[in-house]
Design an enzyme around this catalytic site. Structure first.
Site, PDB file in Angstrom:
ATOM      1  N   THR A 291      -1.856  -5.971   4.062  1.00 41.47           N
ATOM      2  CA  THR A 291      -1.904  -5.281   5.352  1.00 41.47           C
ATOM      3  C   THR A 291      -2.720  -4.009   5.184  1.00 41.47           C
ATOM      4  O   THR A 291      -2.972  -3.545   4.075  1.00 41.47           O
ATOM      5  CB  THR A 291      -0.502  -4.902   5.859  1.00 41.47           C
ATOM      6  OG1 THR A 291       0.040  -3.879   5.000  1.00 41.47           O
ATOM      7  CG2 THR A 291       0.430  -6.106   5.878  1.00 41.47           C
TER       8      THR A 291
ATOM      9  N   ILE B 145       1.552  -2.827   1.373  1.00 41.04           N
ATOM     10  CA  ILE B 145       1.637  -1.853   2.462  1.00 41.04           C
ATOM     11  C   ILE B 145       0.977  -0.562   1.996  1.00 41.04           C
ATOM     12  O   ILE B 145       1.170  -0.123   0.868  1.00 41.04           O
ATOM     13  CB  ILE B 145       3.099  -1.605   2.899  1.00 41.04           C
ATOM     14  CG1 ILE B 145       3.139  -0.643   4.092  1.00 41.04           C
ATOM     15  CG2 ILE B 145       3.966  -1.121   1.742  1.00 41.04           C
ATOM     16  CD1 ILE B 145       4.517  -0.541   4.744  1.00 41.04           C
TER      17      ILE B 145
ATOM     18  N   ILE C 192       2.317  -1.278  -3.269  1.00 40.80           N
ATOM     19  CA  ILE C 192       1.975  -0.087  -2.502  1.00 40.80           C
ATOM     20  C   ILE C 192       0.469   0.120  -2.633  1.00 40.80           C
ATOM     21  O   ILE C 192      -0.056   0.216  -3.743  1.00 40.80           O
ATOM     22  CB  ILE C 192       2.733   1.156  -3.016  1.00 40.80           C
ATOM     23  CG1 ILE C 192       4.246   0.895  -3.042  1.00 40.80           C
ATOM     24  CG2 ILE C 192       2.388   2.358  -2.140  1.00 40.80           C
ATOM     25  CD1 ILE C 192       4.852   0.485  -1.715  1.00 40.80           C
ATOM     26  N   LYS C 193      -0.223   0.184  -1.503  1.00 40.34           N
ATOM     27  CA  LYS C 193      -1.675   0.331  -1.517  1.00 40.34           C
ATOM     28  C   LYS C 193      -2.055   1.812  -1.553  1.00 40.34           C
ATOM     29  O   LYS C 193      -1.631   2.592  -0.700  1.00 40.34           O
ATOM     30  CB  LYS C 193      -2.301  -0.337  -0.290  1.00 40.34           C
ATOM     31  CG  LYS C 193      -2.239  -1.849  -0.311  1.00 40.34           C
ATOM     32  CD  LYS C 193      -2.848  -2.460   0.934  1.00 40.34           C
ATOM     33  CE  LYS C 193      -4.359  -2.485   0.871  1.00 40.34           C
ATOM     34  NZ  LYS C 193      -4.936  -3.247   2.023  1.00 40.34           N
ATOM     35  N   ILE C 194      -2.851   2.148  -2.549  1.00 42.00           N
ATOM     36  CA  ILE C 194      -3.358   3.506  -2.709  1.00 42.00           C
ATOM     37  C   ILE C 194      -4.883   3.437  -2.738  1.00 42.00           C
ATOM     38  O   ILE C 194      -5.448   2.656  -3.510  1.00 42.00           O
ATOM     39  CB  ILE C 194      -2.833   4.144  -4.010  1.00 42.00           C
ATOM     40  CG1 ILE C 194      -1.305   4.272  -3.954  1.00 42.00           C
ATOM     41  CG2 ILE C 194      -3.490   5.505  -4.256  1.00 42.00           C
ATOM     42  CD1 ILE C 194      -0.687   4.804  -5.237  1.00 42.00           C
TER      43      ILE C 194
END
Length: 372
Positions: free
Chosen positions: A44, A108, A139-141
């Site tokens: 996403t 996300i 977790i998208k960074i």
């Protein structure tokens, strides 16, 4: 319909869907894609959530409940998006279990407004991991300059990360270094490295969009001959960098300690130019231990007429380097292209998030109870 997708999966390419909405979850569509289309993950981003929530399907009751409680818009939006990711993670949990945590993941992204703030990104990553509370979450960074130390610290805490918005080879090398540094921190803390996973999202189609615009401005035959070659060349050279790193002593030491490789993930694989084959960035990026996250249109196009003929990456390193060298000779600056794309990528996600905040706030106001 799924032979091409099966061949792609058999070649070592994990097929992830670059889309999510509540309707996709509740209708059973996501489960069908897992069962019938070899999908084993979901990504996403702010633009995807903006489209889903603004579309309205399935969000009315939660929005009404949040409005009646007077929840602030930022918190409301996080509660909505993490609920979708949590539910999607539950749908994908059997894949996660069957693959030992390698796939079955849902990503996300941290608030894109924090892309240039390291400490805030780390705090947001911890908060999102806590809110979703599912082991199969990424977790998208973003791979901004400020994002690199945030990646290291987040991995070092044992939180699995999808590094996003990678455009340049140099930044990709820095991302792999940040991942290894994080694993070394986690190891020093006594964490189980086998429980930590990561992917590095290398963006593809946007490179052709930017380079082709510059080639068209030149208007020469030499420029025309290079149209729509930069993106695949760039991605193939990224895979070459990945192979160099995993063969190195530093990575081999981490492997012996139980670490998982940070797989290259091909992102932005839907073609932007309608004149290009719609499966170009799938057929042309087949290599083992990679991920291709596709918009649904690209997924269905690949299922219908994808040409999966084996590895299309590792024999192409020399030709890929020739493409980048030829672009440089024409005066097209690689460094400038990738910096423009990174800046635009951050701004596009910030813009989508701001639009989503605005539309969500309007809905909360509309649904707020009218007190006597």
């Amino acid at each position: 319909m799924t032979d091409a997708l099966k061949r792609l999966s058999d070649e070592g390419v994990a097929i992830w869907l670059d889309d999510l909405s509540r309707k996709r979850i509740t209708s059973g569509n996501l489960g069908e894609l897992l069962d019938e289309q070899h999908v084993v993950g979901v990504t996403t981003n702010p633009a995807i959530f903006q489209k889903a929530i603004s579309g309205g399907d399935g969000y009315e009751q939660q929005l009404a409940d949040l409005a009646s409680r007077g929840v602030a818009v930022d918190e409301a939006l996080r509660m909505i998006t993490t609920a979708d990711v949590r539910d999607a993670a539950d749908v994908l949990r059997p894949v996660f279990d069957a693959t030992g945590g390698k796939d079955g993941r849902v990503s996300i992204e941290v608030d894109p407004r924090l892309a240039h703030r390291t400490t805030a990104t780390i705090a947001e990553a911890r908060q999102l991991a806590w809110l979703v509370d599912r082991p199969n979450t990424f977790i998208k960074i973003p791979a901004t300059r400020a994002g690199l130390p945030a990646i290291t610290e987040t991995i070092g805490k044992g939180i699995s990360v999808n590094v996003t918005l990678i455009f340049s080879l140099e930044r990709y090398r820095e991302v792999m270094d940040a991942y290894m540094a994080g694993l070394e921190k986690a190891k020093a803390l006594g964490l189980d490295l086998a429980e930590i996973h990561s992917v590095a999202s290398f963006f593809v189609s946007r490179v052709d969009t930017e380079v082709d615009k510059r080639l068209a401005a030149l208007g020469t035959d030499e420029a025309a001959a290079l149209k729509s070659t930069a993106a695949l060349a760039n991605a193939r050279l990224a895979y070459q960098e990945y192979e160099k790193v995993v063969a190195g002593d530093r990575w081999q030491a981490l492997t012996r300690a139980g670490a998982n490789a940070q797989r290259p993930l091909w992102a932005s694989t839907g073609v932007k130019d309608p004149q290009l084959p719609d499966t170009l960035y799938v057929d042309g990026l087949v290599a083992p231990n990679t991920v291709n996250t596709m918009p649904e249109a690209t997924l269905q196009a690949t299922a219908d007429h994808g040409e999966i003929t084996g590895d299309t990456v590792r024999d192409g390193y020399a030709a890929a380097q020739e493409v980048l060298d030829s672009l440089a000779k024409l005066g097209i600056s690689y460094d400038d292209v990738v910096q423009v794309l990174e800046d635009e990528g951050v701004e596009k996600f910030e813009s989508a998030w701001r639009d989503l905040l605005k539309s969500t706030e309007a809905e909360l106001q509309r649904l707020a109870p009218k007190e006597a």
